[in-house]
Design a protein around this motif. Structure first.
Motif, PDB file in Angstrom:
ATOM      1  N   ALA A  19      81.973 -17.715  21.592  1.00 15.48           N
ATOM      2  CA  ALA A  19      83.383 -17.319  21.466  1.00 15.48           C
ATOM      3  C   ALA A  19      84.104 -17.343  22.811  1.00 15.48           C
ATOM      4  N   THR A  20      83.365 -17.060  23.876  1.00 19.15           N
ATOM      5  CA  THR A  20      83.995 -17.009  25.202  1.00 19.15           C
ATOM      6  C   THR A  20      83.228 -17.903  26.190  1.00 19.15           C
ATOM      7  N   PRO A  21      83.345 -19.228  26.022  1.00 20.63           N
ATOM      8  CA  PRO A  21      82.568 -20.144  26.848  1.00 20.63           C
ATOM      9  C   PRO A  21      82.905 -20.035  28.334  1.00 20.63           C
ATOM     10  N   GLY A  22      81.872 -20.113  29.171  1.00 19.34           N
ATOM     11  CA  GLY A  22      82.040 -19.936  30.609  1.00 19.34           C
ATOM     12  C   GLY A  22      81.739 -21.199  31.394  1.00 19.34           C
ATOM     13  N   ILE A  23      82.402 -21.330  32.529  1.00 19.21           N
ATOM     14  CA  ILE A  23      82.210 -22.483  33.417  1.00 19.21           C
ATOM     15  C   ILE A  23      81.880 -21.956  34.810  1.00 19.21           C
ATOM     16  N   ILE A  24      80.818 -22.483  35.398  1.00 20.54           N
ATOM     17  CA  ILE A  24      80.462 -22.101  36.770  1.00 20.54           C
ATOM     18  C   ILE A  24      81.275 -22.947  37.739  1.00 20.54           C
ATOM     19  N   VAL A  25      81.966 -22.296  38.681  1.00 16.20           N
ATOM     20  CA  VAL A  25      82.737 -22.991  39.719  1.00 16.20           C
ATOM     21  C   VAL A  25      82.292 -22.460  41.084  1.00 16.20           C
ATOM     22  N   ASP A  65      90.139 -16.235  31.785  1.00 10.32           N
ATOM     23  CA  ASP A  65      88.767 -15.718  31.738  1.00 10.32           C
ATOM     24  C   ASP A  65      87.783 -16.883  31.671  1.00 10.32           C
ATOM     25  N   GLY A  66      86.519 -16.566  31.883  1.00 11.20           N
ATOM     26  CA  GLY A  66      85.472 -17.552  31.599  1.00 11.20           C
ATOM     27  C   GLY A  66      85.105 -18.435  32.778  1.00 11.20           C
ATOM     28  N   PHE A  67      85.416 -18.001  33.997  1.00 11.32           N
ATOM     29  CA  PHE A  67      84.972 -18.759  35.176  1.00 11.32           C
ATOM     30  C   PHE A  67      84.042 -17.880  35.999  1.00 11.32           C
ATOM     31  N   TYR A  68      82.908 -18.432  36.379  1.00 15.69           N
ATOM     32  CA  TYR A  68      81.891 -17.703  37.153  1.00 15.69           C
ATOM     33  C   TYR A  68      81.751 -18.404  38.504  1.00 15.69           C
ATOM     34  N   ARG A  69      81.986 -17.671  39.580  1.00 11.31           N
ATOM     35  CA  ARG A  69      81.993 -18.330  40.893  1.00 11.31           C
ATOM     36  C   ARG A  69      80.706 -18.073  41.667  1.00 11.31           C
ATOM     37  N   VAL A  70      80.160 -19.140  42.236  1.00 12.27           N
ATOM     38  CA  VAL A  70      78.942 -19.026  43.052  1.00 12.27           C
ATOM     39  C   VAL A  70      79.167 -19.787  44.358  1.00 12.27           C
ATOM     40  N   PRO A  71      78.339 -19.559  45.385  1.00  9.00           N
ATOM     41  CA  PRO A  71      78.486 -20.316  46.633  1.00  9.00           C
ATOM     42  C   PRO A  71      78.273 -21.810  46.415  1.00  9.00           C
ATOM     43  N   PHE A  72      79.006 -22.619  47.176  1.00 10.44           N
ATOM     44  CA  PHE A  72      78.840 -24.078  47.167  1.00 10.44           C
ATOM     45  C   PHE A  72      77.544 -24.422  47.893  1.00 10.44           C
ATOM     46  N   ASN A  73      76.946 -25.548  47.543  1.00 12.77           N
ATOM     47  CA  ASN A  73      75.769 -26.042  48.262  1.00 12.77           C
ATOM     48  C   ASN A  73      74.582 -25.087  48.114  1.00 12.77           C
ATOM     49  N   ASP A  74      74.512 -24.415  46.979  1.00 11.56           N
ATOM     50  CA  ASP A  74      73.450 -23.440  46.749  1.00 11.56           C
ATOM     51  C   ASP A  74      72.959 -23.576  45.306  1.00 11.56           C
ATOM     52  N   PRO A  75      72.061 -24.532  45.046  1.00 13.81           N
ATOM     53  CA  PRO A  75      71.602 -24.767  43.667  1.00 13.81           C
ATOM     54  C   PRO A  75      70.951 -23.535  43.049  1.00 13.81           C
ATOM     55  N   ARG A 128      74.264 -16.509  28.362  1.00 16.19           N
ATOM     56  CA  ARG A 128      74.355 -17.346  27.160  1.00 16.19           C
ATOM     57  C   ARG A 128      75.745 -17.911  26.919  1.00 16.19           C
ATOM     58  N   ASP A 129      76.747 -17.432  27.675  1.00 12.53           N
ATOM     59  CA  ASP A 129      78.113 -17.938  27.495  1.00 12.53           C
ATOM     60  C   ASP A 129      78.369 -19.254  28.234  1.00 12.53           C
ATOM     61  N   ILE A 130      77.564 -19.516  29.252  1.00 12.45           N
ATOM     62  CA  ILE A 130      77.889 -20.653  30.123  1.00 12.45           C
ATOM     63  C   ILE A 130      77.645 -21.981  29.417  1.00 12.45           C
ATOM     64  N   VAL A 131      78.602 -22.898  29.600  1.00 12.43           N
ATOM     65  CA  VAL A 131      78.488 -24.224  28.992  1.00 12.43           C
ATOM     66  C   VAL A 131      78.579 -25.351  30.010  1.00 12.43           C
TER      67      VAL A 131
END
Ligand SMILES: *Cc1c(COP(=O)(O)O)cnc(C)c1O
Length: 400
Positions: A112-118, A148-158, A168-171
């Motif tokens: 219902a609330t799909p998420g995207i990692i940026v 809503d639905g954006f998850y932020r992480v550091p760049f260059n960090d797999p 379970r929301d991340i797509v």
């Protein structure tokens, strides 16, 4: 509206890598209209393509078949191994399309609330969804509520991406192969491969924003091709039309089945004029061997910059992929843009203290020499000035 602090110059014509202002003064264009005019100005093949198409047909809408759009789609698909393409008019629109695809795939999976990692320091555009994906709090300020639905992480960090595997929301994972606005940040080799693997393991889409890095800028058609992986979604714009506005959202596999009739659209996108221009851009890059030129001229510039800047204090880092260069200084250096303009050179500063060069893909060695000869003395004088007066910033890079 005053959305830009403009430099005190107005150009009236351009030829190749040169621009001429209203007073007839010439400037070497080492910015290409922000990575747009890869073939330089007034390229005869592009001029001819635009002229000929405009004599036949400018616009009919996407209610009908469009020959140039089909040809461009086939050409782009062949160059990238992508399958289905949506054409629009800008980078932000291409990214909007990518974000909608990710969300639709999520809904089709019952999320219902799909998420995207940026990523931190990301730049994806200025529309509300792309502004949310963009990291810059300055750009976001005053425009909430964001999405809503954006998850932020550091760049260059797999690992930071992998660490979200339980969510379970991340797509999708959405990332620039090289962060342009973020400071010309070049990740470690293998970064995209690692992200590809995490996406495969979690059934996530890998979505690459190649709006700045695409269309030959890094010495490949698209930067992902250096790592031998394929994204699920790829966005392109900037250099694709050499100044005629066009964007594209390219998809493959599962992502290519998203967005059926009625689920997305555009009035102007993919019209005969912009598609003819883009076709001519791709043909010209191919026929003039410009990917090879980018690789050899970029090596040459990197060597010259490293040699000539090596004894200067305050050079933190020199980064590049192809003809995307970032020279990070130890101090904020916005004033160098005006000084370069006065010296007949167009450059840009990003992330506050990083000089950015995005010269046309057609740049010759002789023109590269002129670029370096005009730039280096300015940096030397600037570093001299700052070195004497100001406190040096902490030496950690703007890039992660
Ligand atoms: C420029 C840029 C955009 C936005 O493109 P517009 O055409 O200005 O909307 C998005 N992503 C990246 C990486 C860019 O460099």
């Amino acid at each position: 509206m005053q959305t830009y602090n403009r430099l005190p110059v107005t150009f009236s014509r351009g030829q190749g890598v040169w621009l001429e202002d209203q007073n007839g003064r010439r400037y070497l264009d080492a910015l290409s209209g922000i990575a747009v005019c890869g073939l330089g100005h007034s390229h005869p093949r592009i001029t001819r393509a635009i002229f000929e198409q405009s004599q036949r047909l400018l616009h009919t809408s996407n209610l009908y078949g469009i020959e140039a759009q089909s040809l461009l789609a086939q050409k782009l698909a062949a160059l990238t191994d992508m399958e289905k393409i949506f054409f629009c008019n800008s980078g932000a629109e291409a990214n909007e399309c990518a974000i909608k695809i990710a969300r639709q795939v999520g809904h089709q999976r019952g999320i219902a609330t799909p998420g995207i990692i940026v990523m931190e320091s990301a730049f994806h555009g200025r529309t509300l969804a792309t502004l949310t994906a963009t990291a810059n709090p300055h750009a976001q300020k005053d425009f909430g509520p964001l999405l809503d639905g954006f998850y932020r992480v550091p760049f260059n960090d797999p690992d930071a991406v992998r660490a979200l595997s339980d969510n379970r929301d991340i797509v999708a994972v959405f990332v620039e192969p090289v962060q342009g606005e973020g400071g010309v940040c070049v990740p470690e080799t293998g970064y995209l491969q690692a992200l590809r693997k995490t996406c495969d393991n979690n059934n996530w889409l890998l979505m690459l924003d190649e709006i700045q890095t695409g269309v030959g800028r890094t010495g490949h058609w698209y930067a992902f091709q250096a790592e031998g992986i394929l994204p699920d979604v790829l966005t392109s714009a900037k250099g694709l039309g050499n100044g005629i506005p066009i964007g594209a959202c390219l998809t493959r596999a599962l992502a290519a089945q998203a967005l059926g009739p009625g689920s997305h659209g555009t009035t102007f996108g993919g019209n005969p004029l912009s598609c003819s221009a883009a076709l001519a851009v791709l043909d010209t890059i191919e026929q003039e061997g410009l990917l090879d030129n980018v690789r050899s001229v970029s090596r040459y510039i990197l060597e010259e910059l490293r040699n000539q800047l090596s004894d200067i204090n305050g050079i933190q880092d020199i980064r590049n992929r192809g003809l995307m260069f970032g020279i990070e200084l130890a101090w904020p250096c916005g004033e160098l843009v005006t000084e370069a303009l006065e010296a007949g050179l167009l450059i840009n500063v990003t992330a506050g203290n990083t000089l950015r060069l995005l010269p046309p893909l057609i740049l010759t060695r002789e023109e590269a020499d002129i670029l370096v000869d005009r730039l280096v003395p300015l940096i030397k004088k600037f570093a001299d000035r700052r070195g004497k007066s100001a406190v040096q910033l902490a030496p950690d890079s703007v890039c992660q």
